[in-house]
Design a protein around this motif. Structure first.
Motif, PDB file in Angstrom:
ATOM      1  N   LYS A  14      49.769  52.627  85.378  1.00  0.00           N
ATOM      2  CA  LYS A  14      51.154  52.983  85.686  1.00  0.00           C
ATOM      3  C   LYS A  14      51.998  53.075  84.415  1.00  0.00           C
ATOM      4  N   ALA A  15      51.744  52.167  83.456  1.00  0.00           N
ATOM      5  CA  ALA A  15      52.462  52.230  82.173  1.00  0.00           C
ATOM      6  C   ALA A  15      52.112  53.502  81.424  1.00  0.00           C
ATOM      7  N   SER A  20      53.746  59.943  80.626  1.00  0.00           N
ATOM      8  CA  SER A  20      53.150  61.249  80.962  1.00  0.00           C
ATOM      9  C   SER A  20      51.716  61.406  80.478  1.00  0.00           C
ATOM     10  N   ALA A  21      50.953  60.318  80.502  1.00  0.00           N
ATOM     11  CA  ALA A  21      49.532  60.418  80.178  1.00  0.00           C
ATOM     12  C   ALA A  21      48.870  61.363  81.173  1.00  0.00           C
ATOM     13  N   GLU A  22      47.841  62.029  80.711  1.00  0.00           N
ATOM     14  CA  GLU A  22      47.136  62.998  81.552  1.00  0.00           C
ATOM     15  C   GLU A  22      45.836  62.421  82.085  1.00  0.00           C
ATOM     16  N   GLY A  44      46.523  61.885  75.946  1.00  0.00           N
ATOM     17  CA  GLY A  44      47.788  62.495  75.572  1.00  0.00           C
ATOM     18  C   GLY A  44      47.519  63.753  74.775  1.00  0.00           C
ATOM     19  N   THR A  45      48.532  64.578  74.642  1.00  0.00           N
ATOM     20  CA  THR A  45      48.341  65.870  73.992  1.00  0.00           C
ATOM     21  C   THR A  45      48.692  65.866  72.511  1.00  0.00           C
ATOM     22  N   SER A  46      49.160  64.730  72.011  1.00  0.00           N
ATOM     23  CA  SER A  46      49.497  64.631  70.583  1.00  0.00           C
ATOM     24  C   SER A  46      49.299  63.186  70.138  1.00  0.00           C
ATOM     25  N   THR A  47      49.216  62.993  68.840  1.00  0.00           N
ATOM     26  CA  THR A  47      49.084  61.628  68.329  1.00  0.00           C
ATOM     27  C   THR A  47      50.328  60.803  68.651  1.00  0.00           C
ATOM     28  N   ASN A  51      50.227  57.279  70.807  1.00  0.00           N
ATOM     29  CA  ASN A  51      50.876  56.037  70.373  1.00  0.00           C
ATOM     30  C   ASN A  51      51.896  55.548  71.395  1.00  0.00           C
ATOM     31  N   ALA A  52      52.651  56.456  71.996  1.00  0.00           N
ATOM     32  CA  ALA A  52      53.646  56.076  73.007  1.00  0.00           C
ATOM     33  C   ALA A  52      52.961  55.467  74.232  1.00  0.00           C
ATOM     34  N   ILE A  53      51.841  56.022  74.638  1.00  0.00           N
ATOM     35  CA  ILE A  53      51.086  55.484  75.776  1.00  0.00           C
ATOM     36  C   ILE A  53      50.590  54.082  75.457  1.00  0.00           C
TER      37      ILE A  53
END
Length: 115
Positions: A14-15, A20-22, A44-47, A51-53
């Motif tokens: 959920k986190a 917006s993890a895929e 994720g689609t970018s580094t 990192n945000a995920i």
């Protein structure tokens, strides 16, 4: 109240979803691997997004369970968070396609983490 490993896996998923993890998967590893009870796999689609995920997952779990080990966040192409019974893989989408962990663990039960 202590979280069981399924709760930890669902909270991590959920986190990741909040950032917006895929293609978020929670795999039940009982009888398949001695490494963990659950794997959480997402991308994720970018580094920056990877990192945000990772940061979102760590923030969600930091006061609930101890992070045993964290690897791969320097290059942000594949990060692994080890919470003992739950191992979380956060991939850059290109690495995820290359390694295809969900196919490696194709016999694992797919858990509905949204409930």
């Amino acid at each position: 109240m202590a979280l069981n490993s399924l709760d930890v896996a669902k909270k991590a998923a959920k986190a990741a979803d909040e950032k917006s993890a895929e293609d978020i998967l929670v795999l039940g590893m009982d009888g398949i691997s001695i490494l963990a009870d659950y794997f959480v796999i997402c991308s994720g689609t970018s580094t920056t997004q990877v990192n945000a995920i990772v940061n979102s997952i760590e923030g969600e779990l930091e006061e609930k369970i101890e992070l045993i080990r964290k690897e791969g966040t320097d290059g942000a192409r594949w990060a692994v968070l080890d919470y003992g019974d739950v191992i979380i893989h956060v991939f850059h989408d290109e690495q995820r396609e290359y390694y295809q962990l969900e196919k490696l663990w194709g016999d694992a039960e797919r858990i509905d983490w949204s409930k």
